[in-house]
Design a protein around this motif. Structure first.
Motif, PDB file in Angstrom:
ATOM      1  N   GLN A 101       8.559   2.094 -10.270  1.00 33.04           N
ATOM      2  CA  GLN A 101       9.127   1.505  -9.063  1.00 33.04           C
ATOM      3  C   GLN A 101       8.214   0.399  -8.516  1.00 33.04           C
ATOM      4  O   GLN A 101       8.679  -0.667  -8.108  1.00 33.04           O
ATOM      5  CB  GLN A 101       9.326   2.584  -7.998  1.00 33.04           C
ATOM      6  N   ALA A 102       6.910   0.652  -8.519  1.00 40.50           N
ATOM      7  CA  ALA A 102       5.960  -0.347  -8.019  1.00 40.50           C
ATOM      8  C   ALA A 102       5.908  -1.565  -8.930  1.00 40.50           C
ATOM      9  O   ALA A 102       5.841  -2.711  -8.461  1.00 40.50           O
ATOM     10  CB  ALA A 102       4.582   0.276  -7.891  1.00 40.50           C
ATOM     11  N   GLU A 150       0.850  -1.193   0.000  1.00 42.06           N
ATOM     12  CA  GLU A 150       0.000   0.000   0.000  1.00 42.06           C
ATOM     13  C   GLU A 150       0.883   1.239   0.000  1.00 42.06           C
ATOM     14  O   GLU A 150       1.560   1.532   0.981  1.00 42.06           O
ATOM     15  CB  GLU A 150      -0.911   0.008   1.226  1.00 42.06           C
ATOM     16  N   ILE A 151       0.867   1.962  -1.114  1.00 42.76           N
ATOM     17  CA  ILE A 151       1.653   3.186  -1.223  1.00 42.76           C
ATOM     18  C   ILE A 151       0.842   4.337  -0.650  1.00 42.76           C
ATOM     19  O   ILE A 151      -0.218   4.689  -1.161  1.00 42.76           O
ATOM     20  CB  ILE A 151       2.014   3.490  -2.691  1.00 42.76           C
ATOM     21  N   GLY A 152       1.327   4.932   0.425  1.00 46.78           N
ATOM     22  CA  GLY A 152       0.619   6.048   1.054  1.00 46.78           C
ATOM     23  C   GLY A 152      -0.462   5.565   1.993  1.00 46.78           C
ATOM     24  O   GLY A 152      -1.647   5.702   1.707  1.00 46.78           O
ATOM     25  N   SER A 153      -0.071   5.038   3.137  1.00 47.44           N
ATOM     26  CA  SER A 153      -1.042   4.434   4.058  1.00 47.44           C
ATOM     27  C   SER A 153      -1.757   5.457   4.933  1.00 47.44           C
ATOM     28  O   SER A 153      -2.785   5.139   5.539  1.00 47.44           O
ATOM     29  CB  SER A 153      -0.338   3.404   4.955  1.00 47.44           C
ATOM     30  N   ALA A 154      -1.228   6.675   5.021  1.00 45.48           N
ATOM     31  CA  ALA A 154      -1.849   7.748   5.817  1.00 45.48           C
ATOM     32  C   ALA A 154      -2.135   7.247   7.231  1.00 45.48           C
ATOM     33  O   ALA A 154      -1.239   6.752   7.904  1.00 45.48           O
ATOM     34  CB  ALA A 154      -3.090   8.275   5.122  1.00 45.48           C
ATOM     35  N   ILE A 208      -2.380   9.207  -4.760  1.00 42.29           N
ATOM     36  CA  ILE A 208      -0.991   9.540  -4.441  1.00 42.29           C
ATOM     37  C   ILE A 208      -0.300  10.243  -5.605  1.00 42.29           C
ATOM     38  O   ILE A 208       0.452  11.201  -5.425  1.00 42.29           O
ATOM     39  CB  ILE A 208      -0.206   8.245  -4.099  1.00 42.29           C
ATOM     40  N   LEU A 209      -0.563   9.789  -6.821  1.00 46.57           N
ATOM     41  CA  LEU A 209       0.217  10.233  -7.974  1.00 46.57           C
ATOM     42  C   LEU A 209       0.089  11.730  -8.242  1.00 46.57           C
ATOM     43  O   LEU A 209       1.050  12.368  -8.681  1.00 46.57           O
ATOM     44  CB  LEU A 209      -0.189   9.438  -9.215  1.00 46.57           C
ATOM     45  N   LEU A 210      -1.077  12.311  -7.989  1.00 40.75           N
ATOM     46  CA  LEU A 210      -1.256  13.746  -8.238  1.00 40.75           C
ATOM     47  C   LEU A 210      -0.366  14.603  -7.339  1.00 40.75           C
ATOM     48  O   LEU A 210      -0.101  15.771  -7.631  1.00 40.75           O
ATOM     49  CB  LEU A 210      -2.715  14.148  -8.078  1.00 40.75           C
ATOM     50  N   HIS A 211       0.137  14.023  -6.241  1.00 38.92           N
ATOM     51  CA  HIS A 211       0.984  14.764  -5.301  1.00 38.92           C
ATOM     52  C   HIS A 211       2.477  14.538  -5.534  1.00 38.92           C
ATOM     53  O   HIS A 211       3.300  15.047  -4.761  1.00 38.92           O
ATOM     54  CB  HIS A 211       0.647  14.354  -3.871  1.00 38.92           C
ATOM     55  N   THR A 212       2.831  13.782  -6.579  1.00 43.47           N
ATOM     56  CA  THR A 212       4.243  13.468  -6.809  1.00 43.47           C
ATOM     57  C   THR A 212       4.772  14.201  -8.036  1.00 43.47           C
ATOM     58  O   THR A 212       4.079  14.341  -9.042  1.00 43.47           O
ATOM     59  CB  THR A 212       4.448  11.959  -6.999  1.00 43.47           C
ATOM     60  N   ARG A 213       6.013  14.629  -7.942  1.00 42.76           N
ATOM     61  CA  ARG A 213       6.640  15.341  -9.060  1.00 42.76           C
ATOM     62  C   ARG A 213       6.785  14.424 -10.279  1.00 42.76           C
ATOM     63  O   ARG A 213       6.632  14.856 -11.413  1.00 42.76           O
ATOM     64  CB  ARG A 213       8.019  15.864  -8.630  1.00 42.76           C
ATOM     65  N   LEU A 256      -6.851  -1.210  16.378  1.00 44.72           N
ATOM     66  CA  LEU A 256      -7.530  -2.164  15.497  1.00 44.72           C
ATOM     67  C   LEU A 256      -6.729  -3.448  15.316  1.00 44.72           C
ATOM     68  O   LEU A 256      -7.075  -4.282  14.483  1.00 44.72           O
ATOM     69  CB  LEU A 256      -7.816  -1.517  14.138  1.00 44.72           C
ATOM     70  N   SER A 257      -5.647  -3.579  16.098  1.00 42.39           N
ATOM     71  CA  SER A 257      -4.830  -4.803  16.094  1.00 42.39           C
ATOM     72  C   SER A 257      -4.364  -5.178  14.690  1.00 42.39           C
ATOM     73  O   SER A 257      -4.474  -6.333  14.262  1.00 42.39           O
ATOM     74  CB  SER A 257      -5.622  -5.964  16.720  1.00 42.39           C
ATOM     75  N   LEU A 258      -3.838  -4.193  13.971  1.00 38.57           N
ATOM     76  CA  LEU A 258      -3.353  -4.450  12.621  1.00 38.57           C
ATOM     77  C   LEU A 258      -2.044  -5.236  12.661  1.00 38.57           C
ATOM     78  O   LEU A 258      -1.265  -5.129  13.606  1.00 38.57           O
ATOM     79  CB  LEU A 258      -3.132  -3.133  11.870  1.00 38.57           C
ATOM     80  N   LYS A 259      -1.815  -6.012  11.616  1.00 37.00           N
ATOM     81  CA  LYS A 259      -0.590  -6.801  11.492  1.00 37.00           C
ATOM     82  C   LYS A 259       0.399  -6.184  10.512  1.00 37.00           C
ATOM     83  O   LYS A 259       1.539  -6.637  10.405  1.00 37.00           O
ATOM     84  CB  LYS A 259      -0.931  -8.221  11.039  1.00 37.00           C
ATOM     85  N   ALA A 260      -0.022  -5.173   9.789  1.00 34.74           N
ATOM     86  CA  ALA A 260       0.801  -4.580   8.733  1.00 34.74           C
ATOM     87  C   ALA A 260       2.115  -4.039   9.287  1.00 34.74           C
ATOM     88  O   ALA A 260       2.178  -3.531  10.412  1.00 34.74           O
ATOM     89  CB  ALA A 260       0.036  -3.455   8.044  1.00 34.74           C
ATOM     90  N   ARG A 261       3.166  -4.156   8.470  1.00 39.04           N
ATOM     91  CA  ARG A 261       4.453  -3.543   8.777  1.00 39.04           C
ATOM     92  C   ARG A 261       4.609  -2.298   7.906  1.00 39.04           C
ATOM     93  O   ARG A 261       4.083  -2.244   6.788  1.00 39.04           O
ATOM     94  CB  ARG A 261       5.579  -4.531   8.527  1.00 39.04           C
ATOM     95  N   LEU A 262       5.328  -1.313   8.422  1.00 32.90           N
ATOM     96  CA  LEU A 262       5.461  -0.018   7.756  1.00 32.90           C
ATOM     97  C   LEU A 262       6.912   0.222   7.357  1.00 32.90           C
ATOM     98  O   LEU A 262       7.827   0.024   8.151  1.00 32.90           O
ATOM     99  CB  LEU A 262       4.988   1.098   8.697  1.00 32.90           C
ATOM    100  N   ILE A 263       7.079   0.651   6.094  1.00 28.95           N
ATOM    101  CA  ILE A 263       8.381   1.056   5.571  1.00 28.95           C
ATOM    102  C   ILE A 263       8.303   2.537   5.229  1.00 28.95           C
ATOM    103  O   ILE A 263       7.336   2.978   4.603  1.00 28.95           O
ATOM    104  CB  ILE A 263       8.759   0.254   4.316  1.00 28.95           C
ATOM    105  N   HIS A 264       9.303   3.302   5.636  1.00 29.14           N
ATOM    106  CA  HIS A 264       9.336   4.721   5.304  1.00 29.14           C
ATOM    107  C   HIS A 264      10.250   4.947   4.101  1.00 29.14           C
ATOM    108  O   HIS A 264      11.311   4.338   3.974  1.00 29.14           O
ATOM    109  CB  HIS A 264       9.846   5.546   6.482  1.00 29.14           C
ATOM    110  N   GLY A 265       9.822   5.860   3.222  1.00 25.48           N
ATOM    111  CA  GLY A 265      10.625   6.213   2.065  1.00 25.48           C
ATOM    112  C   GLY A 265       9.810   7.048   1.099  1.00 25.48           C
ATOM    113  O   GLY A 265       8.676   7.424   1.381  1.00 25.48           O
ATOM    114  N   THR A 266      10.388   7.343  -0.060  1.00 25.48           N
ATOM    115  CA  THR A 266       9.698   8.087  -1.108  1.00 25.48           C
ATOM    116  C   THR A 266       9.331   7.146  -2.246  1.00 25.48           C
ATOM    117  O   THR A 266       9.998   6.131  -2.456  1.00 25.48           O
ATOM    118  CB  THR A 266      10.581   9.224  -1.654  1.00 25.48           C
ATOM    119  N   VAL A 267       8.283   7.498  -2.975  1.00 25.28           N
ATOM    120  CA  VAL A 267       7.794   6.606  -4.034  1.00 25.28           C
ATOM    121  C   VAL A 267       8.766   6.502  -5.201  1.00 25.28           C
ATOM    122  O   VAL A 267       8.702   5.539  -5.972  1.00 25.28           O
ATOM    123  CB  VAL A 267       6.417   7.064  -4.560  1.00 25.28           C
TER     124      VAL A 267
END
Length: 279
Positions: free
Chosen positions: A168-169, A61-65, A155-160, A126-137
């Motif tokens: 990348q995805a 999930e790109i951009g989990s907010a 997400i794409l409208l906010h990226t240069r 909410l007892s989520l199991k997801a792991r989070l990675i920080h970085g840029t798209v």
């Protein structure tokens, strides 16, 4: 050859309450009830993600907010890895010469920190199991690991460089890329007039033939904005590019989502692109 960042997972943070949090999506949290965000997808998350079956799928999930869609996908049986900014990474702020963009970048870092806090509060409650990675798209880690699906939720409208982000995805996606974006104002007006059915299909074909794929730059010097939105991207452009990347089976749907800032329905489109050529 470019040296890509090393893959590291963020350490979970204990967040106790709503202070210091920002919520992009409205969410219902135990002990707090309904926490309002800019967008309310609670009844329309399946539309937003193109009604793709998620059970047993590994999703990037790109951009989990603040984690609403993370929760939704996990509730449907997906194993989710989240990828988002942290204060250590810069938002793609539009570099207006007439504005103190350095100061704005500092404000965005604080905003990102509060979004991260909201994510960890959601994750715990909410007892989520997801792991989070920080970085840029545009510079995803070198050893991300293959996933079944990747999602881009507005997400794409906010990226240069949105095309680089998709590339990348695609590098790590075995089955499907799901992209949801806001429709340009003119097409929204026409589709609201014709709605769906044969008239909408005829309009879409004519529009495609006349205008073709397009990516319209949003920032305007006279308006001194927007500061954080770069593009209106036509679905035709994304379809053409996804085909280039080996995703030749593409389905598009339209749907309305609630934007709470003006309490209006926003017409959006979702592309579900299935890989037809090997990685």
């Amino acid at each position: 050859m470019e040296t890509l960042p090393t893959l590291t997972y963020a350490e979970p943070r204990y967040v106790a309450d709503l202070s210091g949090c920002v919520f992009y999506h409205t969410i219902d949290l135990p002990g707090f009830g309904t926490v309002e965000g800019e967008w309310d997808l609670r009844r329309t998350a399946a539309d937003y993600l193109g009604h793709v079956p998620l059970a047993g799928k590994r999703v990037l999930e790109i951009g989990s907010a603040n984690g609403f869609l993370t929760w939704y996908m996990e509730s449907q049986g997906a194993q989710v890895t989240c990828y988002d900014l942290s204060p250590e990474f810069d938002w793609d702020v539009v570099p207006f010469a007439c504005i103190d963009t350095d100061g704005l970048a500092s404000d965005r870092k604080d905003h990102i920190r509060k979004l991260n806090s909201a994510f960890w509060l959601t994750h715990r409650l909410l007892s989520l199991k997801a792991r989070l990675i920080h970085g840029t798209v545009n510079r995803m880690p070198a050893v991300m690991g293959a996933v079944d699906m990747t999602t881009f939720g507005s997400i794409l409208l906010h990226t240069r460089d949105p095309l680089l982000a998709i590339q990348q995805a695609a590098r790590v996606t075995r089955e499907k890329i799901i992209i949801t974006e806001v429709l340009d104002t003119r097409r929204q007006t026409m589709l609201h007039r014709f709605r769906t059915g044969w008239a909408g299909r005829v309009f879409t074909r004519l529009r495609n033939k006349i205008a073709g794929p397009s990516m319209v730059l949003r920032p305007n010097r006279r308006a001194e904005g927007p500061l954080e939105t770069w593009w209106h991207i036509s679905p035709e452009l994304l379809i053409q590019y996804l085909e280039v990347l080996g995703f030749g089976d593409i389905k598009m749907t339209y749907h309305e989502q609630t934007y709470r800032s003006n309490n209006k329905k926003q017409l959006m489109y979702t592309l579900v692109a299935t890989r037809t050529e090997k990685m």
